[in-house]
Design a protein around this motif. Structure first.
Motif, short mmCIF file in Angstrom:
data_model
loop_
_atom_site.label_atom_id
_atom_site.label_comp_id
_atom_site.label_asym_id
_atom_site.label_seq_id
_atom_site.Cartn_x
_atom_site.Cartn_y
_atom_site.Cartn_z
N LEU A 40 -5.45 0.50 -4.04
CA LEU A 40 -5.48 0.88 -2.63
C LEU A 40 -6.88 0.66 -2.03
O LEU A 40 -7.01 0.16 -0.91
N GLY A 41 -7.92 1.05 -2.78
CA GLY A 41 -9.27 0.91 -2.26
C GLY A 41 -9.79 -0.50 -2.28
O GLY A 41 -10.31 -1.01 -1.28
N ARG A 90 -9.46 5.92 -1.94
CA ARG A 90 -9.23 4.63 -1.27
C ARG A 90 -10.39 4.27 -0.35
O ARG A 90 -10.93 3.15 -0.40
N SER A 120 0.83 -1.21 0.00
CA SER A 120 0.00 0.00 0.00
C SER A 120 0.86 1.26 0.00
O SER A 120 0.52 2.27 -0.63
#
Length: 306
Positions: free
Chosen positions: A221-222, A41, A21
């Motif tokens: 990231l999300g 995110r 991340s």
């Protein structure tokens, strides 16, 4: 045995994802602002977790004492740390950010002494926390602290994010009565209600020109580093104790260091490896690792003697 092996595979996968991340934040920062990265995110993760919770038959938690805790965790465990880490990585390497975030268990132990009634500090914890915090000082370097330039401010922001994670860990114990998937989805939804409007007002993201790498990084990231990672956490906790999950504290900074060196050509300073070792030793001692090793050795000797 098969469940144990599967648990370790999930643990390593989770650590690899969380360690990466920091890499994807660094990539996204090339053309996107920190607040918008955090908003993207959290917003994506909220959609995924709410959908999964709904499919599992969970709606929002009922009204009551849970909601102030949910709001506090949304801010302390998501909005604030995700934002601070993104801001901090503008001036420091992703690998350094991963190492600083590994101090979360040290801050958790320290804060739990003052905020809870059942986790007082003892000599072993004090020694472990002192060693770990010494590793942070070593990582910063006295000269850097005295200058307090952009790099020092970036590091302080990451440490602030770690403090937020630690506080949210302590407060999350108050949600034990709720199904974990339900509370996770509610926390992420509340976090999105704070961070998305803030990013729209402050950053005006429609004026940005993100490149494809940044868009893909925010999506990862999300969807992966936040939503999927949370689902993996819940999956691990179905068959293993929280102490098993805590092994991530040792793996995440190692993966963060590895990904930064491999994909971003980061070259940590000579004191970085030493500082990481000191921090991890502090985490190990503060979490009772030395006592567990001694107990295991005693059990092994007693079995051989029998």
């Amino acid at each position: 045995m098969r469940n144990q092996i599967f648990g370790y595979l999930l643990l390593v996968l989770l650590a690899a994802i969380w360690g990466a991340s920091f890499l994807f934040i660094k990539v996204a920062l090339g053309t996107v602002t920190p607040l918008t990265i955090a908003a993207g995110r959290i917003g994506l993760a909220a959609i995924v977790l709410a959908s999964v919770a709904r499919l599992a038959g969970h709606g929002l938690p009922p009204r009551g004492a849970h909601w102030p805790v949910i709001i506090a965790i949304a801010l302390l465990g998501n909005v604030i740390p995700f934002s601070l880490i993104s801001f901090g990585e503008r001036s420091i390497d992703s690998s350094l950010a991963a190492i600083l975030v590994s101090t979360v268990p040290l801050f958790t132990i320290l804060l739990a002494h003052f905020l809870t009634n059942d986790e007082p500090l003892n000599l072993q914890k004090v020694i472990g926390v002192a060693i770990g915090l010494g590793g942070i000082v070593l990582l910063f370097g006295p000269a850097l602290l005295l200058q307090l330039g952009s790099q020092a401010m970036g590091q302080l922001m990451i440490v602030g994010g770690a403090l937020g994670y630690a506080l949210s860990t302590i407060y999350s114990r108050r949600l034990r009565a709720l199904p974990k998937l339900q509370s996770s989805a509610a926390i992420m939804l509340v976090a999105s209600l704070f961070i998305v409007p803030a990013a729209l007002i402050v950053d005006r993201p429609w004026t940005l020109a993100p490149d494809p790498a940044a868009i893909v990084s925010i999506a990862i990231l999300g969807l992966v580093a936040t939503a999927l990672a949370q689902i993996l956490v819940l999956k691990i906790l179905e068959t293993h104790k929280a102490s098993f999950l805590a092994l991530n504290n040792y793996l995440v900074p190692l993966f963060g260091l590895l990904w930064g060196m491999v994909f971003l050509a980061e070259r940590p300073g000579p004191q970085t490896a030493t500082a990481l070792s000191v921090i991890l030793v502090g985490v190990f001692i503060s979490q009772g690792g030395a006592s567990k090793v001694r107990a295991a050795l005693r059990n092994g000797r007693s079995r051989r003697g029998a």
